[in-house]
Design an enzyme around this catalytic site. Sequence first.
Site, PDB file in Angstrom:
ATOM      1  N   GLU A   9       0.846  -1.200   0.000  1.00 46.20           N
ATOM      2  CA  GLU A   9       0.000   0.000   0.000  1.00 46.20           C
ATOM      3  C   GLU A   9       0.878   1.246   0.000  1.00 46.20           C
ATOM      4  OE1 GLU A   9      -3.465   0.603   2.859  1.00 46.20           O
ATOM      5  OE2 GLU A   9      -2.180   2.294   3.418  1.00 46.20           O
ATOM      6  N   TYR A  41      -6.849   6.838  -0.170  1.00 47.12           N
ATOM      7  CA  TYR A  41      -7.755   7.908  -0.608  1.00 47.12           C
ATOM      8  C   TYR A  41      -8.114   8.744   0.598  1.00 47.12           C
ATOM      9  CZ  TYR A  41     -11.834   9.442  -3.472  1.00 47.12           C
ATOM     10  OH  TYR A  41     -12.748  10.126  -4.227  1.00 47.12           O
ATOM     11  N   ALA A  43     -10.149  12.388   2.329  1.00 49.32           N
ATOM     12  CA  ALA A  43     -11.284  13.285   2.116  1.00 49.32           C
ATOM     13  C   ALA A  43     -10.750  14.573   1.475  1.00 49.32           C
ATOM     14  CB  ALA A  43     -11.953  13.589   3.443  1.00 49.32           C
ATOM     15  N   HIS A  69      -8.052   2.866  -3.583  1.00 42.10           N
ATOM     16  CA  HIS A  69      -8.952   2.961  -2.429  1.00 42.10           C
ATOM     17  C   HIS A  69     -10.011   4.022  -2.753  1.00 42.10           C
ATOM     18  CE1 HIS A  69      -6.116   1.286   0.897  1.00 42.10           C
ATOM     19  NE2 HIS A  69      -5.706   0.867  -0.276  1.00 42.10           N
ATOM     20  N   ALA A 120     -19.345   1.101   3.793  1.00 46.65           N
ATOM     21  CA  ALA A 120     -18.623   0.395   2.734  1.00 46.65           C
ATOM     22  C   ALA A 120     -19.520  -0.608   2.007  1.00 46.65           C
ATOM     23  CB  ALA A 120     -17.402  -0.311   3.327  1.00 46.65           C
ATOM     24  N   TYR A 140     -11.149  -5.674  10.792  1.00 48.12           N
ATOM     25  CA  TYR A 140     -10.470  -5.179  11.994  1.00 48.12           C
ATOM     26  C   TYR A 140     -10.305  -6.315  12.998  1.00 48.12           C
ATOM     27  CZ  TYR A 140     -11.635  -0.915   9.660  1.00 48.12           C
ATOM     28  OH  TYR A 140     -11.707   0.067   8.699  1.00 48.12           O
ATOM     29  N   GLN A 171      -6.795  -4.191   9.285  1.00 48.32           N
ATOM     30  CA  GLN A 171      -6.116  -3.101   9.996  1.00 48.32           C
ATOM     31  C   GLN A 171      -4.809  -3.658  10.535  1.00 48.32           C
ATOM     32  OE1 GLN A 171      -5.318  -0.175  10.362  1.00 48.32           O
ATOM     33  NE2 GLN A 171      -7.312   0.619  11.002  1.00 48.32           N
TER      34      GLN A 171
HETATM   35  P1  FAD Z   1     -17.450  -0.103   7.170  1.00 46.33           P
HETATM   36  O1  FAD Z   1     -17.074  -1.495   6.883  1.00 46.33           O
HETATM   37  O2  FAD Z   1     -18.487   0.540   6.334  1.00 46.33           O
HETATM   38  O3  FAD Z   1     -17.889   0.010   8.687  1.00 46.33           O
HETATM   39  C1  FAD Z   1     -18.160   1.304   9.232  1.00 46.33           C
HETATM   40  C2  FAD Z   1     -19.394   1.280  10.106  1.00 46.33           C
HETATM   41  O4  FAD Z   1     -20.529   1.011   9.323  1.00 46.33           O
HETATM   42  C3  FAD Z   1     -19.268   0.221  11.191  1.00 46.33           C
HETATM   43  O5  FAD Z   1     -19.688   0.769  12.401  1.00 46.33           O
HETATM   44  C4  FAD Z   1     -20.228  -0.849  10.726  1.00 46.33           C
HETATM   45  O6  FAD Z   1     -20.847  -1.413  11.829  1.00 46.33           O
HETATM   46  C5  FAD Z   1     -21.233  -0.097   9.852  1.00 46.33           C
HETATM   47  N1  FAD Z   1     -21.703  -0.950   8.734  1.00 46.33           N
HETATM   48  C6  FAD Z   1     -21.034  -1.241   7.572  1.00 46.33           C
HETATM   49  N2  FAD Z   1     -21.756  -2.068   6.806  1.00 46.33           N
HETATM   50  C7  FAD Z   1     -22.897  -2.321   7.510  1.00 46.33           C
HETATM   51  C8  FAD Z   1     -24.014  -3.111   7.275  1.00 46.33           C
HETATM   52  N3  FAD Z   1     -24.141  -3.825   6.143  1.00 46.33           N
HETATM   53  N4  FAD Z   1     -24.981  -3.160   8.215  1.00 46.33           N
HETATM   54  C9  FAD Z   1     -24.873  -2.459   9.359  1.00 46.33           C
HETATM   55  N5  FAD Z   1     -23.824  -1.675   9.654  1.00 46.33           N
HETATM   56  C10 FAD Z   1     -22.854  -1.610   8.737  1.00 46.33           C
HETATM   57  N6  FAD Z   1      -9.505   5.479   5.337  1.00 46.33           N
HETATM   58  C11 FAD Z   1      -9.416   6.460   4.398  1.00 46.33           C
HETATM   59  O7  FAD Z   1      -9.903   7.567   4.636  1.00 46.33           O
HETATM   60  N7  FAD Z   1      -8.768   6.249   3.211  1.00 46.33           N
HETATM   61  C12 FAD Z   1      -8.230   5.045   2.882  1.00 46.33           C
HETATM   62  O8  FAD Z   1      -7.663   4.890   1.804  1.00 46.33           O
HETATM   63  C13 FAD Z   1      -8.325   3.984   3.845  1.00 46.33           C
HETATM   64  N8  FAD Z   1      -7.816   2.753   3.590  1.00 46.33           N
HETATM   65  C14 FAD Z   1      -7.986   1.730   4.496  1.00 46.33           C
HETATM   66  C15 FAD Z   1      -7.540   0.449   4.180  1.00 46.33           C
HETATM   67  C16 FAD Z   1      -7.672  -0.613   5.077  1.00 46.33           C
HETATM   68  C17 FAD Z   1      -7.178  -1.978   4.697  1.00 46.33           C
HETATM   69  C18 FAD Z   1      -8.277  -0.369   6.352  1.00 46.33           C
HETATM   70  C19 FAD Z   1      -8.398  -1.476   7.345  1.00 46.33           C
HETATM   71  C20 FAD Z   1      -8.744   0.904   6.672  1.00 46.33           C
HETATM   72  C21 FAD Z   1      -8.610   1.958   5.758  1.00 46.33           C
HETATM   73  N9  FAD Z   1      -9.100   3.246   6.031  1.00 46.33           N
HETATM   74  C22 FAD Z   1      -8.980   4.249   5.093  1.00 46.33           C
HETATM   75  C23 FAD Z   1      -9.724   3.526   7.322  1.00 46.33           C
HETATM   76  C24 FAD Z   1     -11.264   3.305   7.274  1.00 46.33           C
HETATM   77  O9  FAD Z   1     -11.841   4.181   6.337  1.00 46.33           O
HETATM   78  C25 FAD Z   1     -11.836   3.535   8.668  1.00 46.33           C
HETATM   79  O10 FAD Z   1     -11.417   2.554   9.552  1.00 46.33           O
HETATM   80  C26 FAD Z   1     -13.343   3.765   8.757  1.00 46.33           C
HETATM   81  O11 FAD Z   1     -13.660   4.163  10.082  1.00 46.33           O
HETATM   82  C27 FAD Z   1     -14.186   2.555   8.445  1.00 46.33           C
HETATM   83  O12 FAD Z   1     -14.215   2.283   7.113  1.00 46.33           O
HETATM   84  P2  FAD Z   1     -14.709   0.822   6.629  1.00 46.33           P
HETATM   85  O13 FAD Z   1     -14.756   0.804   5.174  1.00 46.33           O
HETATM   86  O14 FAD Z   1     -13.918  -0.199   7.328  1.00 46.33           O
HETATM   87  O15 FAD Z   1     -16.192   0.883   7.219  1.00 46.33           O
END
Ligand code: FAD
Length: 286
Positions: A9, A41, A43, A69, A120, A140, A171
């Site tokens: 990455e 990526y 904001a 991303h 996501a 995570y 993570q």
């Molecule tokens: P999600 O998987 O969407 O989860 C977020 C919240 O939404 C959770 O509380 C979950 O409970 C809820 N949720 C999701 N889907 C559902 C569902 N179907 N039903 C009910 N609740 C749901 N951040 C950046 O800004 N830029 C990056 O490029 C970036 N790259 C990353 C790469 C990796 C490998 C990791 C692990 C993290 C990265 N992050 C990045 C950080 C990430 O954006 C944060 O951790 C953020 O808080 C959560 O994003 P997520 O896509 O994991 O969220």
Amino acid sequence: MNTPIISFEFFPPKTEAMEEKLWDSVKQLAPFNPDFVSVTYGAGGSTRERTHRTVKRILDETTLRPVAHLTCVDASKDQVDEVLREYWASGVKSIVALRGDPPTGVGTKFVANADGYQNATEVVRAAKKIADFDISVSFYPEKHPESPNLMHDIDVLKAKIDEGASRAISQFFCEPDKYLRFRDLAVKNGINIPLLPGIMPVGSVKGYMRMAAGCNTDVPQWFIDAFEGLDDNPEVRDLVAASVASDLCTKLQAEGVNHFHFYTLNKAGLASATCRRLGVKLGVKP
Ligand code: FAD
């Protein structure tokens, strides 16, 4: 033991000097033949532009597979869809679909754009509607900071897979047990896509500790002791960092893990040392 698969990455550079460092790192790491290289990526418009530029340059000037991303922070559904369409049209067919962190800071409440995707899962669904993207998502091992428990995280990961995700990246974490516990729970609950451990070698002790505190990564006392004071001694810090990252990877390898994703922070040295220790051969496709 099989030669492991690896991926790297990078983050999009802000200045010319950072740009040079990034391309130097890409050149140093490319001979390890990564399965893909991903670009984070952020904001805000200018950060997004930088991601697009970096991904496009990887596509145009290297033989590496770029993975972009994409988050839905501060963006309407139309804006996210437009980015997805542009990527597909320009040949970028792999993404990491994410919600993103609240622009007000990690730990504050996430408020989706009034017209935007909520999480996501919705971004994965949108991407698959637009084209047959290869989609990675996050997980995570120590629970997402906003999640009530690990089972909720498993359910969220399953929902993302149901919408079309075919790979998940973790993570970062310090000890193998954290990852292995999540992997076992995931498998027990029917998850069978590759779960890549995200490996972050310590490039700066202060930076590592700050990120760990923000994202729920437990840092054990032995780890704190090993790195204490080493930001003042980068040479020793790098030696300890390479050794700690290699230990973590070889322990995971012994448990059957065969794909490692490195958070390079645009520095080639630590990822390169760890790959060598893992037996990844230069110039050989796994
Ligand atoms: P999600 O998987 O969407 O989860 C977020 C919240 O939404 C959770 O509380 C979950 O409970 C809820 N949720 C999701 N889907 C559902 C569902 N179907 N039903 C009910 N609740 C749901 N951040 C950046 O800004 N830029 C990056 O490029 C970036 N790259 C990353 C790469 C990796 C490998 C990791 C692990 C993290 C990265 N992050 C990045 C950080 C990430 O954006 C944060 O951790 C953020 O808080 C959560 O994003 P997520 O896509 O994991 O969220």
